[in-house]
Scaffold this motif. Structure first.
Motif, PDB file in Angstrom:
ATOM      1  N   SER A 142      22.782  30.609   0.301  1.00 40.73           N
ATOM      2  CA  SER A 142      23.152  29.221   0.026  1.00 40.73           C
ATOM      3  C   SER A 142      24.289  28.831   0.971  1.00 40.73           C
ATOM      4  CB  SER A 142      23.537  29.033  -1.440  1.00 40.73           C
ATOM      5  OG  SER A 142      23.484  27.663  -1.790  1.00 40.73           O
ATOM      6  N   CYS A 146      29.055  26.856  -1.861  1.00 42.24           N
ATOM      7  CA  CYS A 146      28.598  27.677  -2.991  1.00 42.24           C
ATOM      8  C   CYS A 146      29.221  29.076  -2.913  1.00 42.24           C
ATOM      9  CB  CYS A 146      27.070  27.764  -2.975  1.00 42.24           C
ATOM     10  SG  CYS A 146      26.370  27.960  -4.610  1.00 42.24           S
ATOM     11  N   TRP A 362      18.758  25.254  -0.651  1.00 41.73           N
ATOM     12  CA  TRP A 362      19.540  25.274   0.582  1.00 41.73           C
ATOM     13  C   TRP A 362      18.654  25.315   1.833  1.00 41.73           C
ATOM     14  CZ3 TRP A 362      23.981  23.441   1.627  1.00 41.73           C
ATOM     15  CH2 TRP A 362      24.631  23.762   2.823  1.00 41.73           C
ATOM     16  N   GLU A 383      21.366  26.613  -8.203  1.00 40.15           N
ATOM     17  CA  GLU A 383      22.622  25.965  -7.785  1.00 40.15           C
ATOM     18  C   GLU A 383      22.372  24.587  -7.197  1.00 40.15           C
ATOM     19  OE1 GLU A 383      21.388  27.314  -3.691  1.00 40.15           O
ATOM     20  OE2 GLU A 383      20.761  27.482  -5.757  1.00 40.15           O
ATOM     21  N   GLN A 384      21.224  23.985  -7.531  1.00 37.35           N
ATOM     22  CA  GLN A 384      20.818  22.756  -6.848  1.00 37.35           C
ATOM     23  C   GLN A 384      21.655  21.531  -7.221  1.00 37.35           C
ATOM     24  OE1 GLN A 384      16.617  22.824  -7.690  1.00 37.35           O
ATOM     25  NE2 GLN A 384      16.353  24.722  -6.545  1.00 37.35           N
ATOM     26  N   ASN A 387      24.594  21.781  -5.013  1.00 43.79           N
ATOM     27  CA  ASN A 387      24.215  21.363  -3.658  1.00 43.79           C
ATOM     28  C   ASN A 387      24.123  19.842  -3.552  1.00 43.79           C
ATOM     29  OD1 ASN A 387      24.049  24.032  -2.844  1.00 43.79           O
ATOM     30  ND2 ASN A 387      21.824  24.156  -2.978  1.00 43.79           N
TER      31      ASN A 387
END
Length: 451
Positions: A142, A146, A362, A383-384, A387
């Motif tokens: 990523s 992050c 990512w 983890e979007q 992002n």
């Protein structure tokens, strides 16, 4: 001592595997005398067939060898959990340590292993690498922001005792814009989640590595990179990006790929919105219908990749019965709907594509940056959401798709954002500037890495 080798250890999901393979190719381009050995753990869920991909890499790059580990059965395979993907993945990687150890021992007898590069999810392997003399590096798939979060997570945990991250109004991370706790990666939102403590431990282990290779570049995440080296005091960080796949060999003659690109050839320049949501990006049938209504009302040209909703996963994808009645015929002059997959990099680089509705993985973000295509950010998992904050608020190369409290997005919102991204939105110019910066970063990497 034998031939010099580098060992790569990716996490099983396809996005992680492909990124690690691209890293291996990059290493070989700078050091052709090396051999690359990639250790593969069988994927624990939704096993996409990687056999064709692996075969094509092996035939094109004889210096890359894949080592397939035997499957293991984790404890949680029979139970359900809220974060099924992460917990299963981490357990399988942990259970695979004995097999990894045997493979490393065998490789060390036959090759001069110069280094091992591991995926962040494979941190558990540090328990066994102490038996060997080679240095171990992380490859973080990523972004730098992050990574800053991963470094800082143990501090957040210590300074907010008893609080779930999702309940913290604002989280302050060095090098990252202030963001809501609920925008943190899904796996760490609640303290009682089974993988929360694992991610805390991973954060503490990062600084023990010989260095961290990261798929980003300075112009894209300057503030986060600086914060890691200065505020978080970890200097061995190597931004080598943007590292993207320019299209897999086996995709080139794919009929679906050819038909997508042929259709785009007939569309005006920068007129098409491309909607694609990654290998795990699924919507309910209700949400799919809402997207269709929004696209039709927008009047914009579109290329839309549709996957079967979770509630229909055991049936074959039937677009006619899934989409609103008559949708395909009413939009056939302006839109193309494809089942499950499209050749994302060639599509993004096609002159007809003017916007990209993405799940904010990512790899997809970097592919859009390299193509100079502005994004509509619609995060779905992992983890979007984090992002999204980065590309909307910090880097300013995307606009946000706004969802309701339940995560549902209305057709009106889809209509608005699709029209906005194709229009003269401010992020278009910024995205083109980042495309130029990405090209510059790659030429600088080439210059710096010679020899």
């Amino acid at each position: 001592m034998g031939e010099e080798a580098i060992v790569l250890y990716p996490a099983p999901p396809i996005g992680h595997l492909v990124s690690m393979v691209e890293l291996g190719k990059t290493i070989l381009s700078k050091n052709p005398s090396l051999s690359i050995h990639i250790i593969l753990v069988p994927p624990p869920y939704q096993p996409e067939s990687t056999a064709t991909y692996i075969s094509s890499v092996s035939s094109s790059f004889p210096s890359i060898t894949f080592h397939h580990l035997p499957a293991v059965t984790p404890y949680s395979s029979s139970s359900t959990s809220r974060h099924h993907h992460e917990s299963l993945l981490l357990e399988i990687l942990c259970f695979s340590n004995p097999s990894v150890h045997r493979t490393l021992f065998s490789l060390s007898r036959n090759f001069n292993v110069r280094a091992m590069i591991i995926d962040f999810f494979c941190t558990a392997v540090l328990d066994i690498t102490a038996d060997f003399t080679f240095p171990v590096y992380f490859f973080y798939t990523s972004g730098a922001a992050c990574l800053a979060f991963s470094f800082y997570l143990p501090t957040i945990d210590e300074t907010t005792p008893g609080k779930n991250l999702k309940d913290i109004p604002t989280v302050h991370i060095p090098g990252v814009p202030p963001m809501k706790g609920s925008d943190m990666p899904k796996a760490v939102l609640e303290r009682d989640d089974e993988v929360y403590d694992v991610f805390i431990m991973f954060g503490k282990q990062l600084s023990k590595s010989s260095g961290i290779i990261i798929n980003t570049f300075d112009a894209l995440e300057n503030r986060a990179i600086k914060a890691i080296t200065e505020e978080l005091c970890f200097r061995n960080i190597y931004p080598i990006g943007p590292l993207i796949v320019n299209g897999r060999i086996e995709d080139r003659n794919d009929n679906k790929a050819v038909s997508c690109l042929n259709w785009l050839d007939s569309q005006p320049e920068k007129s098409v919105v491309f909607l694609c949501f990654g290998s795990l990006g699924l919507f309910s049938k209700e949400q799919v219908i809402e997207i269709a209504v929004g696209l039709e009302k927008s009047g914009q040209r579109f290329l839309w990749v549709v996957r079967n909703p979770p509630e229909l996963e055991k049936t074959e994808l039937d677009l006619k019965s899934l989409l609103p009645e008559g949708f395909l015929s009413r939009t056939e002059d302006k839109g193309m709907v494809v089942k499950s997959w499209a050749p994302q990099v060639p599509v993004l680089n096609h002159k007809a594509v003017g916007g990209f509705v993405t799940h904010c993985g990512w790899n997809s973000i970097l592919e859009a940056v390299c193509a100079g295509v502005p994004m509509v950010a619609w995060p779905l998992y992992a983890e979007q959401r984090f992002n999204r904050v980065m590309i909307v608020d910090e880097i300013k190369i995307a606009i946000s798709m706004n969802e309701s409290e339940t995560g549902f997005v209305s057709s009106t919102e889809v209509e608005k954002r699709v029209q906005e991204i194709i229009g003269e939105c401010p992020v278009r110019e910024r995205t083109m500037a980042m495309k130029n910066a990405a090209e510059l970063a790659l030429t600088e990497t080439d210059c710096n890495s010679d020899g």
